[in-house]
Design an enzyme around this catalytic site. Structure first.
Site, mmCIF file in Angstrom:
data_model
loop_
_atom_site.group_PDB
_atom_site.id
_atom_site.type_symbol
_atom_site.label_atom_id
_atom_site.label_comp_id
_atom_site.label_asym_id
_atom_site.label_seq_id
_atom_site.Cartn_x
_atom_site.Cartn_y
_atom_site.Cartn_z
ATOM 1 N N HIS A 167 39.503 45.360 49.509
ATOM 2 C CA HIS A 167 38.569 44.539 50.269
ATOM 3 C C HIS A 167 38.647 43.072 49.876
ATOM 4 O O HIS A 167 38.935 42.718 48.731
ATOM 5 C CB HIS A 167 37.133 45.022 50.047
ATOM 6 C CG HIS A 167 36.752 46.210 50.882
ATOM 7 N ND1 HIS A 167 36.805 46.193 52.264
ATOM 8 C CD2 HIS A 167 36.301 47.445 50.535
ATOM 9 C CE1 HIS A 167 36.394 47.369 52.726
ATOM 10 N NE2 HIS A 167 36.099 48.143 51.701
ATOM 11 N N CYS A 210 40.926 41.355 53.849
ATOM 12 C CA CYS A 210 40.323 40.497 54.859
ATOM 13 C C CYS A 210 40.112 39.086 54.335
ATOM 14 O O CYS A 210 39.936 38.875 53.135
ATOM 15 C CB CYS A 210 38.989 41.090 55.310
ATOM 16 S SG CYS A 210 39.158 42.632 56.234
#
Length: 347
Positions: free
Chosen positions: A89, A144
């Protein structure tokens, strides 16, 4: 002929059993390890792997990742190849130091280790600044908001060079974004620290102390800014090379084809998998080395054909953009002259 060391740290975070669970990040790391050994001359003893799979000896905590990266930098000599692959992440956090005398960016890019002890673009800039002369730090971040994860690294391929249409936010089947919103990061840290502060630095410094990023620890000296504009000649001396899975304002995809009944394919990160596919195809032609710029352009095109709406980026000096990926032209495959191994222990 002097043999240049090739050192790598590979990090995969699946966050299993949590609301942030991903499926393909550990698979990405395992595939990257094989690629580095089989194609790019890395010795297995010079590759450190950190994953959060059950029973893992070295978890990808913020402190462990930072220690592994520091050890690579400390071990590197002039001209060596330092490589970092992260699959997990990412997030964007409010700037914690808006009064530094330079133009303020509203948010900083960060990766999210398994314990949420964040590493930011400033941390990676400081690592690059510590490289020996002519050594390179190649970072692939399949996460991301990963564009710009090395602070102030020069954009070669990115938002200002993209010819792709604006994303319509179409989501493919069995796709998870590798993104944890800042509010969720703050809530998680607050639930552990017991503090009610809206400042992420308060939670990180309270929970992790000196093991937190220096930018979050009061009284710790860190070099927030790096200015290539002060001396144009220094631009091509910068050894940082970032290949990001997407632009700063985009998300990267984690795919789980194994969730389809009757499908045996492994889960994977879209960006990491596209690199593997592209390298396999390029491996058929060994006469010409593929450059960093060509890698990103080819992966962009492949992801577009596959239906993904993320746009990988390249940040590095003009000189490094045109160099062969991982300096493949300098590979020395002499088993009898392999460089000493190194390892790191959990803090």
């Amino acid at each position: 002929m002097e043999i240049k060391k090739r050192l790598a740290t590979l990090v995969g975070c699946n966050y299993a059993g949590t609301r942030n669970e991903l499926r393909g990040c550990i698979n990405d790391v395992e595939a990257m390890r094989d690629l580095l050994i089989d194609r790019f001359g890395f010795d297995a003893s010079n590759i450190v792997i950190l994953t959060d799979e059950p029973g893992a000896q070295l978890l990808p905590t913020g402190a462990n990742i930072r220690q592994a990266l520091r050890r690579m930098i400390d071990q590197a000599n002039a001209g060596d190849i330092v490589f970092f692959h992260y699959s997990g992440h990412g997030t964007l956090i409010p700037s914690v130091n808006p009064h530094n005398g330079r133009r303020r960016r509203r948010r900083d890019e960060a990766i999210v280790p398994c314990d949420f002890n964040l590493l930011t673009d400033v941390d990676f800039r400081e690592l690059v600044n510590q490289l020996p002369r002519d050594a390179t730090f190649t970072m692939i971040s399949d996460s991301c908001h990963s564009g710009g994860l090395i602070q102030n690294e020069k954009e070669q391929i990115g938002p200002s060079t993209s010819t792709f249409p604006t994303s319509s936010k179409h989501i493919l089947a069995h796709q998870r974004p590798k993104y944890i919103p800042f509010d969720s990061v703050l809530h998680h840290l607050s639930s552990i620290s017991g503090l009610t502060s809206p400042n992420v630095s308060d939670h990180l410094s309270n929970l992790f102390g000196s093991n937190a990023s220096p930018m979050f620890v009061p009284g710790t000296v860190h070099h927030r800014s790096y200015n290539n504009d002060e001396d144009d000649d220094d631009d091509d001396k910068d050894g940082g090379i970032l290949l990001s899975g997407c632009q700063t304002d985009e998300t990267s995809a984690d795919m789980s084809p194994d969730e389809v009944e009757g499908t045996k394919a492994k889960a994977y990160g879209a960006f990491s998998n596209a690199i593997q596919i592209m390298m396999t195809e390029e491996g058929e032609d060994d006469e010409e080395m593929i450059s960093y710029k060509e890698v990103v352009l080819k992966v962009r095109e492949l992801l577009k054909k596959q239906g993904f709406e993320q746009h990988p980026c390249l940040y590095c000096s003009d000189e490094n953009a045109e160099k062969p990926f991982l300096m493949a032209d300098e590979i020395e495959k002499l088993d009898s002259c392999s460089s000493p191994s190194w390892n790191s222990s959990e803090e």
